[in-house]
Design an enzyme around this catalytic site. Structure first.
Site, PDB file in Angstrom:
ATOM      1  N   HIS A  53       1.012  -1.119  -0.114  1.00 59.42           N
ATOM      2  CA  HIS A  53       0.033  -0.195   0.152  1.00 59.42           C
ATOM      3  C   HIS A  53       0.856   1.237   0.186  1.00 59.42           C
ATOM      4  CE1 HIS A  53      -3.934  -1.699   1.553  1.00 59.42           C
ATOM      5  NE2 HIS A  53      -3.523  -2.419   0.772  1.00 59.42           N
ATOM      6  N   TYR A 182      -9.194   5.404   7.940  1.00 59.81           N
ATOM      7  CA  TYR A 182      -9.409   5.897   9.318  1.00 59.81           C
ATOM      8  C   TYR A 182     -10.606   7.082   9.406  1.00 59.81           C
ATOM      9  CZ  TYR A 182      -4.993   3.615  10.281  1.00 59.81           C
ATOM     10  OH  TYR A 182      -3.758   3.062  10.697  1.00 59.81           O
ATOM     11  N   PRO A 274      -3.556   0.484  19.034  1.00 52.80           N
ATOM     12  CA  PRO A 274      -3.289   0.070  17.760  1.00 52.80           C
ATOM     13  C   PRO A 274      -3.486   1.158  16.476  1.00 52.80           C
ATOM     14  CG  PRO A 274      -5.207  -0.838  18.518  1.00 52.80           C
ATOM     15  CD  PRO A 274      -4.523  -0.013  19.705  1.00 52.80           C
ATOM     16  N   LYS A 278       1.808   0.068  15.277  1.00 48.65           N
ATOM     17  CA  LYS A 278       3.095  -0.091  15.581  1.00 48.65           C
ATOM     18  C   LYS A 278       3.476  -1.207  16.642  1.00 48.65           C
ATOM     19  CE  LYS A 278       4.623   3.504  13.350  1.00 48.65           C
ATOM     20  NZ  LYS A 278       4.399   2.760  11.880  1.00 48.65           N
ATOM     21  N   TYR A 365       4.241   6.794   9.715  1.00 52.99           N
ATOM     22  CA  TYR A 365       3.371   5.719   9.599  1.00 52.99           C
ATOM     23  C   TYR A 365       4.154   4.518   8.730  1.00 52.99           C
ATOM     24  CZ  TYR A 365      -0.967   3.165   8.724  1.00 52.99           C
ATOM     25  OH  TYR A 365      -1.903   2.057   8.747  1.00 52.99           O
TER      26      TYR A 365
HETATM   27  C1  LIG Z   1      -6.416  -8.268  20.380  1.00 53.88           C
HETATM   28  C2  LIG Z   1      -5.248  -7.648  19.784  1.00 53.88           C
HETATM   29  C3  LIG Z   1      -5.381  -7.097  18.629  1.00 53.88           C
HETATM   30  C4  LIG Z   1      -4.178  -6.210  18.069  1.00 53.88           C
HETATM   31  N1  LIG Z   1      -4.336  -5.438  16.904  1.00 53.88           N
HETATM   32  C5  LIG Z   1      -3.259  -5.053  16.593  1.00 53.88           C
HETATM   33  C6  LIG Z   1      -3.326  -4.084  15.363  1.00 53.88           C
HETATM   34  O1  LIG Z   1      -4.321  -3.821  14.764  1.00 53.88           O
HETATM   35  N2  LIG Z   1      -2.297  -3.287  15.048  1.00 53.88           N
HETATM   36  C7  LIG Z   1      -0.793  -3.341  15.867  1.00 53.88           C
HETATM   37  O2  LIG Z   1       0.034  -2.957  15.215  1.00 53.88           O
HETATM   38  N3  LIG Z   1      -0.994  -4.232  16.955  1.00 53.88           N
HETATM   39  C8  LIG Z   1      -1.825  -4.776  17.525  1.00 53.88           C
HETATM   40  N4  LIG Z   1      -1.879  -5.533  18.391  1.00 53.88           N
HETATM   41  C9  LIG Z   1      -0.611  -5.305  19.130  1.00 53.88           C
HETATM   42  C10 LIG Z   1       0.370  -6.354  18.505  1.00 53.88           C
HETATM   43  O3  LIG Z   1      -0.179  -7.565  18.294  1.00 53.88           O
HETATM   44  C11 LIG Z   1       1.383  -6.578  19.567  1.00 53.88           C
HETATM   45  O4  LIG Z   1       2.193  -5.634  19.994  1.00 53.88           O
HETATM   46  C12 LIG Z   1       2.644  -7.594  19.139  1.00 53.88           C
HETATM   47  O5  LIG Z   1       1.881  -9.086  19.324  1.00 53.88           O
HETATM   48  C13 LIG Z   1       3.845  -7.908  20.159  1.00 53.88           C
HETATM   49  O6  LIG Z   1       4.692  -8.780  19.869  1.00 53.88           O
HETATM   50  P1  LIG Z   1       5.185  -9.557  20.973  1.00 53.88           P
HETATM   51  O7  LIG Z   1       5.912 -10.753  20.585  1.00 53.88           O
HETATM   52  O8  LIG Z   1       5.936  -8.735  21.833  1.00 53.88           O
HETATM   53  O9  LIG Z   1       4.075 -10.062  21.788  1.00 53.88           O
HETATM   54  P2  LIG Z   1       3.111 -11.422  21.693  1.00 53.88           P
HETATM   55  O10 LIG Z   1       2.717 -11.246  20.468  1.00 53.88           O
HETATM   56  O11 LIG Z   1       1.795 -11.262  22.718  1.00 53.88           O
HETATM   57  O12 LIG Z   1       3.854 -12.659  22.105  1.00 53.88           O
HETATM   58  C14 LIG Z   1       4.228 -12.976  23.160  1.00 53.88           C
HETATM   59  C15 LIG Z   1       4.225 -14.571  23.255  1.00 53.88           C
HETATM   60  O13 LIG Z   1       4.552 -14.970  24.554  1.00 53.88           O
HETATM   61  C16 LIG Z   1       3.736 -15.937  24.917  1.00 53.88           C
HETATM   62  N5  LIG Z   1       3.881 -16.011  26.696  1.00 53.88           N
HETATM   63  C17 LIG Z   1       3.338 -15.431  27.325  1.00 53.88           C
HETATM   64  N6  LIG Z   1       3.617 -15.744  28.601  1.00 53.88           N
HETATM   65  C18 LIG Z   1       4.397 -16.782  28.586  1.00 53.88           C
HETATM   66  C19 LIG Z   1       5.043 -17.559  29.377  1.00 53.88           C
HETATM   67  N7  LIG Z   1       4.770 -17.513  30.792  1.00 53.88           N
HETATM   68  N8  LIG Z   1       5.847 -18.777  28.952  1.00 53.88           N
HETATM   69  C20 LIG Z   1       6.000 -18.670  27.483  1.00 53.88           C
HETATM   70  N9  LIG Z   1       5.355 -18.192  26.780  1.00 53.88           N
HETATM   71  C21 LIG Z   1       4.632 -16.941  27.045  1.00 53.88           C
HETATM   72  C22 LIG Z   1       2.390 -15.842  24.413  1.00 53.88           C
HETATM   73  O14 LIG Z   1       1.446 -16.958  24.566  1.00 53.88           O
HETATM   74  C23 LIG Z   1       2.773 -15.337  23.231  1.00 53.88           C
HETATM   75  O15 LIG Z   1       2.781 -15.884  22.130  1.00 53.88           O
HETATM   76  C24 LIG Z   1      -2.982  -6.459  19.040  1.00 53.88           C
HETATM   77  C25 LIG Z   1      -2.799  -6.838  20.155  1.00 53.88           C
HETATM   78  C26 LIG Z   1      -4.229  -7.757  20.511  1.00 53.88           C
HETATM   79  C27 LIG Z   1      -4.083  -8.520  21.911  1.00 53.88           C
END
Ligand SMILES: Cc1cc2nc3c(=O)[nH]c(=O)nc-3n(C[C@H](O)[C@H](O)[C@H](O)COP(=O)(O)OP(=O)(O)OC[C@H]3O[C@@H](n4cnc5c(N)ncnc54)[C@H](O)[C@@H]3O)c2cc1C
Length: 372
Positions: A53, A182, A274, A278, A365
């Site tokens: 995009h 948006y 969200p 980011k 962005y």
């Molecule tokens: C419902 C929802 C919708 C979202 N929509 C958007 C969006 O549209 N745009 C956007 O930019 N961001 C969005 N986000 C945010 C984005 O998804 C997160 O910022 C991103 O997933 C961060 O990545 P991460 O790897 O830090 O954490 P996560 O993706 O949460 O990964 C962490 C992992 O650690 C695992 N874990 C947790 N505790 C333990 C433990 N004790 N032992 C072992 N494993 C563990 C979890 O199962 C998970 O798989 C959304 C988040 C949610 C919850």
């Protein structure tokens, strides 16, 4: 990335492979982060199936205003590709490398992070799994075990909770437009996005105490139509709703992002609303910095990048917090404060209708995580 440099690592994930491969979340990949995925060998399917995009649209006062992001951000674009697809690609790569990756392995404790050999314990099939390592990367989200390993007083937590939530749906409906929309409407915020040529992902700003029961399908579609339509573009494509959920909106930063040999990355260290797209990009941006620091340690016996990990990341994290907060405040009408609504409308018109403000918005962005 560590594997490509011959540095051993073990990944422990508490959920099953099936669960994480189906977990629908983010979908916008920045320019530099897409390049990173390609560099590490996880970008082939994203390049083939992702939607490139070059702009976004703002809708307000019943009109549409396109921001030509690529034109204003040195030709860079962003890719629409679901986070669960990124996760699938990374898992497939890891499995093909034959590197250790355990599912259904819940980390229960992280000990000795102020020594040179911390220990991580997890339960796997009812058994105790113990990993001794030089470093622990706390990439376990905002409710993970890394937080519990941080002693009281060793960090500061900054938080803002917003007075609205997002109701998100995934629908089997071909996107009505080619770019993300948006919308700021008197009734509230709306976002039109897509995951593929046949699947739409749409969001409505709702009150923080709203429940899914209060939002039957017809009410969701009617409200999306109301908030997103303009005089020229009155209709959305409707279809069966495949998934729905309500997410609260908050901003969080934890400082510092390092405690001894424990390095926090992604949501474990910071949350963004969200609206700026980011969250996933920031997480990938953090691990890029951490990878370079760890590589420097092993290959050059140099700890300086480990020492600068937290300040380096936090500069970018606060910038993303600012951008996410700006987008959020500008696009969600305040149900109680009409002065605030006047300011928001002025800010939105400036962002959409002046080249200077649109240029800053575009660069943030499309590629915030690569900006210095
Ligand atoms: C419902 C929802 C919708 C979202 N929509 C958007 C969006 O549209 N745009 C956007 O930019 N961001 C969005 N986000 C945010 C984005 O998804 C997160 O910022 C991103 O997933 C961060 O990545 P991460 O790897 O830090 O954490 P996560 O993706 O949460 O990964 C962490 C992992 O650690 C695992 N874990 C947790 N505790 C333990 C433990 N004790 N032992 C072992 N494993 C563990 C979890 O199962 C998970 O798989 C959304 C988040 C949610 C919850």
């Amino acid at each position: 990335m560590l594997h490509l440099e011959g540095i051993e690592s073990v990944i422990l994930e508490q959920r099953s492979r099936e669960y994480v491969e189906k977990r629908v979340r983010a979908g916008v990949i920045e320019f530099g982060i897409a390049n990173l995925l390609e560099e590490v060998g996880a970008g082939e399917r994203m390049r083939r199936q992702g939607l490139v995009h070059r702009g976004i649209e703002f809708r307000y006062d019943h009109g549409a205003h396109r921001i030509p992001l690529s034109e204003l951000a040195d030709g860079r674009s962003y890719t629409v590709y679901g986070q669960q697809e990124v996760v699938k690609d990374l898992i497939a790569l890891r499995v093909a490398q034959g590197a250790p990756l355990y599912f259904d392995a819940e980390v229960t404790s992280i000990e000795g992070v102020t020594t040179n050999s911390p220990t991580v314990e997890a339960t796997l099939d009812g058994e105790l799994l113990r990993v001794h390592a030089d470093f622990v990367a706390g990439c376990d989200g905002s409710f993970g075990a890394s937080h519990r390993a941080l002693p009281e007083g060793a960090f500061r937590r900054f938080e803002r909770v917003y007075p609205f939530s997002w109701l998100g749906i995934l629908a089997e409906a071909p996107p009505a437009t080619e770019e993300l929309i948006y919308a700021r409407h008197e009734n509230g915020f709306a976002l039109y996005s897509m995951r593929s040529p046949s699947i739409s992902r749409l969001y409505l700003g709702v009150r923080p105490d709203d429940s899914l029961e209060e939002w039957p399908d017809d009410r969701i579609w009617d409200e999306l139509s109301e908030r997103l339509s303009t005089d020229e573009r009155p209709e959305l494509n409707r279809g069966p709703i495949l998934e729905r959920g309500i997410t609260s909106m908050r901003s969080v930063v934890i400082e510092p992002m390092r405690f001894g040999r424990l390095f926090l990355a992604g949501d474990a260290a910071h949350i963004v609303p969200p609206t700026g797209a980011k969250g996933m990009n920031l997480a990938l941006g953090d691990v890029r910095v951490l990878y370079e620091a760890v590589r420097n340690f092993y290959q050059k016996d140099d700890e300086s990048l480990l020492d600068s990990y937290s300040p380096t990341c936090l500069e970018r994290v606060w910038r993303a917090e600012e951008f996410s907060n700006y987008m959020t405040q500008m696009l969600h009408p305040n149900y109680e404060d009409d002065f605030e609504n006047g300011v928001q409308r002025a800010r939105l018109r400036q962002a959409a209708e002046t080249r200077e403000a649109a240029t800053v918005l575009s660069r943030n962005y499309v590629d915030l995580n690569s900006l210095s």
